[in-house]
Scaffold this motif. Structure first.
Motif, PDB file in Angstrom:
ATOM      1  N   UNK A 129       0.842  -1.379  -0.031  1.00 50.66           N
ATOM      2  CA  UNK A 129      -0.116  -0.087   0.034  1.00 50.66           C
ATOM      3  C   UNK A 129       0.654   1.373  -0.117  1.00 50.66           C
ATOM      4  N   UNK A 130       1.544   1.511  -1.415  1.00 53.59           N
ATOM      5  CA  UNK A 130       2.494   2.668  -1.161  1.00 53.59           C
ATOM      6  C   UNK A 130       1.666   4.024  -0.792  1.00 53.59           C
ATOM      7  N   UNK A 131       0.636   4.285  -1.028  1.00 53.38           N
ATOM      8  CA  UNK A 131      -0.142   5.394  -0.524  1.00 53.38           C
ATOM      9  C   UNK A 131      -0.336   5.660   0.870  1.00 53.38           C
TER      10      UNK A 131
ATOM     11  N   UNK B 246       8.103   9.915  -0.956  1.00 55.83           N
ATOM     12  CA  UNK B 246       9.306   8.692  -0.346  1.00 55.83           C
ATOM     13  C   UNK B 246       8.805   7.653  -0.897  1.00 55.83           C
ATOM     14  N   UNK B 247       7.567   7.265  -1.212  1.00 52.94           N
ATOM     15  CA  UNK B 247       6.959   5.996  -1.866  1.00 52.94           C
ATOM     16  C   UNK B 247       7.608   5.880  -3.082  1.00 52.94           C
ATOM     17  N   UNK B 248       7.354   7.014  -4.136  1.00 52.15           N
ATOM     18  CA  UNK B 248       7.927   6.594  -5.398  1.00 52.15           C
ATOM     19  C   UNK B 248       9.374   6.730  -5.579  1.00 52.15           C
ATOM     20  N   UNK B 249      10.165   6.967  -4.564  1.00 47.93           N
ATOM     21  CA  UNK B 249      11.748   7.071  -4.565  1.00 47.93           C
ATOM     22  C   UNK B 249      12.005   5.678  -4.130  1.00 47.93           C
TER      23      UNK B 249
ATOM     24  N   UNK C 293      10.164   3.063  -4.334  1.00 52.78           N
ATOM     25  CA  UNK C 293       9.655   1.839  -5.089  1.00 52.78           C
ATOM     26  C   UNK C 293      10.779   2.007  -6.295  1.00 52.78           C
ATOM     27  N   UNK C 294      11.156   3.023  -6.809  1.00 51.67           N
ATOM     28  CA  UNK C 294      12.093   3.160  -7.859  1.00 51.67           C
ATOM     29  C   UNK C 294      13.460   2.529  -7.567  1.00 51.67           C
ATOM     30  N   UNK C 295      13.896   2.593  -6.460  1.00 48.79           N
ATOM     31  CA  UNK C 295      15.213   2.295  -6.042  1.00 48.79           C
ATOM     32  C   UNK C 295      14.985   0.626  -6.007  1.00 48.79           C
TER      33      UNK C 295
ATOM     34  N   UNK D  50      11.432   1.350   3.865  1.00 53.30           N
ATOM     35  CA  UNK D  50      12.455   2.353   3.186  1.00 53.30           C
ATOM     36  C   UNK D  50      11.885   3.469   2.725  1.00 53.30           C
ATOM     37  N   UNK D  51      10.644   3.470   2.502  1.00 58.66           N
ATOM     38  CA  UNK D  51       9.740   4.815   2.348  1.00 58.66           C
ATOM     39  C   UNK D  51       9.879   5.646   3.550  1.00 58.66           C
ATOM     40  N   UNK D  52       9.527   5.075   4.640  1.00 52.46           N
ATOM     41  CA  UNK D  52       9.479   5.676   5.829  1.00 52.46           C
ATOM     42  C   UNK D  52      11.015   6.283   6.087  1.00 52.46           C
ATOM     43  N   UNK D  53      11.853   5.532   5.851  1.00 55.79           N
ATOM     44  CA  UNK D  53      13.276   6.104   6.060  1.00 55.79           C
ATOM     45  C   UNK D  53      13.928   7.183   5.122  1.00 55.79           C
TER      46      UNK D  53
END
Length: 219
Positions: free
Chosen positions: A17-19, A131-134, A136-138, A191-194
């Motif tokens: 749930x990236x959102x 942050x979620x987009x970054x 996920x791309x990583x 990772x998004x939270x970081x």
């Protein structure tokens, strides 16, 4: 779990749930310290000066692309990867790849690179928190593993590019240097939270520095 880590990641990617990742203030962040350049000029240079120079050249190209608002594409990544590896040509892998001492296999199907290009385009989706987009791309770079070498370096450049398109740079990137696993949805959101934390701390330190040295902030 499938022994194909890429297939696993593609399933996990849809389930996360990236959102739910935290939103961040998209006010441009100008760090007191350029964390990406400092990483390349510090720990990377100590290990291999030529590698550091190549990464700095690729960083310059990625930032120029971000300044122009260029979206991520396989062609754009190939240009960076040539600089990262110091070669004249690079090609997307043509067979399965392995990492983590051979414990993780990344398969290849007739639609792998079509999916890869589509996923790269999603890094510009404004409906998801930055942050979620970054993150996920990583992870897309990590698990699609597009090249025979240098994928971890490319993943960091891609993460930074997604942030830089929004005018945000980090003052430290070392915490991002952690092993990630394709079958770990909680780790993907971690990772998004970081990244969210790093954006906030960069902004706070930059603001504090400007308050302490307002004249220097105008230079």
């Amino acid at each position: 779990m499938s022994d194909d880590a890429l297939a696993t990641w593609c399933l996990i990617r849809q389930e996360v749930d990236w959102s739910s990742a935290a939103e961040v203030d998209l006010t441009p962040v100008h760090p007191a310290v350029d964390g990406l350049a400092a990483w390349f000029n510090g720990p990377v240079r100590l290990r291999n000066a030529d590698r550091a120079d190549r990464l700095l050249a690729a960083m310059t190209e990625s930032r120029a692309a971000a300044a122009c608002g260029e979206p991520l594409t396989p062609a754009l990544l190939a240009n960076w990867q040539k600089l990262v590896l110091g070669v004249e040509e690079v090609h997307l892998r043509r067979s399965d790849a392995y990492a983590k001492g051979g414990r993780e296999r990344y398969g290849l199907t007739p639609h792998t690179w079509q999916d890869f290009a589509a996923y790269l385009r999603q890094s510009a989706d404004p409906s998801l928190p930055l942050p979620a987009r970054a993150a996920r791309a990583y992870l897309d770079i990590a698990f699609f593993h597009p090249y025979s070498d240098g994928n971890a370096r490319l993943a960091l450049l891609v993460l930074a590019h997604v942030l830089d398109r929004e005018g945000i740079r980090l003052d430290e990137v070392e915490p991002l240097q952690t092993t990630r696993y394709a079958d770990d949805p909680d780790g993907a959101l971690d990772l998004a939270a970081l990244i969210t934390i790093l954006i906030h701390t960069t902004h706070n330190r930059s603001t504090t520095q400007c308050e302490r040295n307002p004249a220097g902030a105008d230079r």
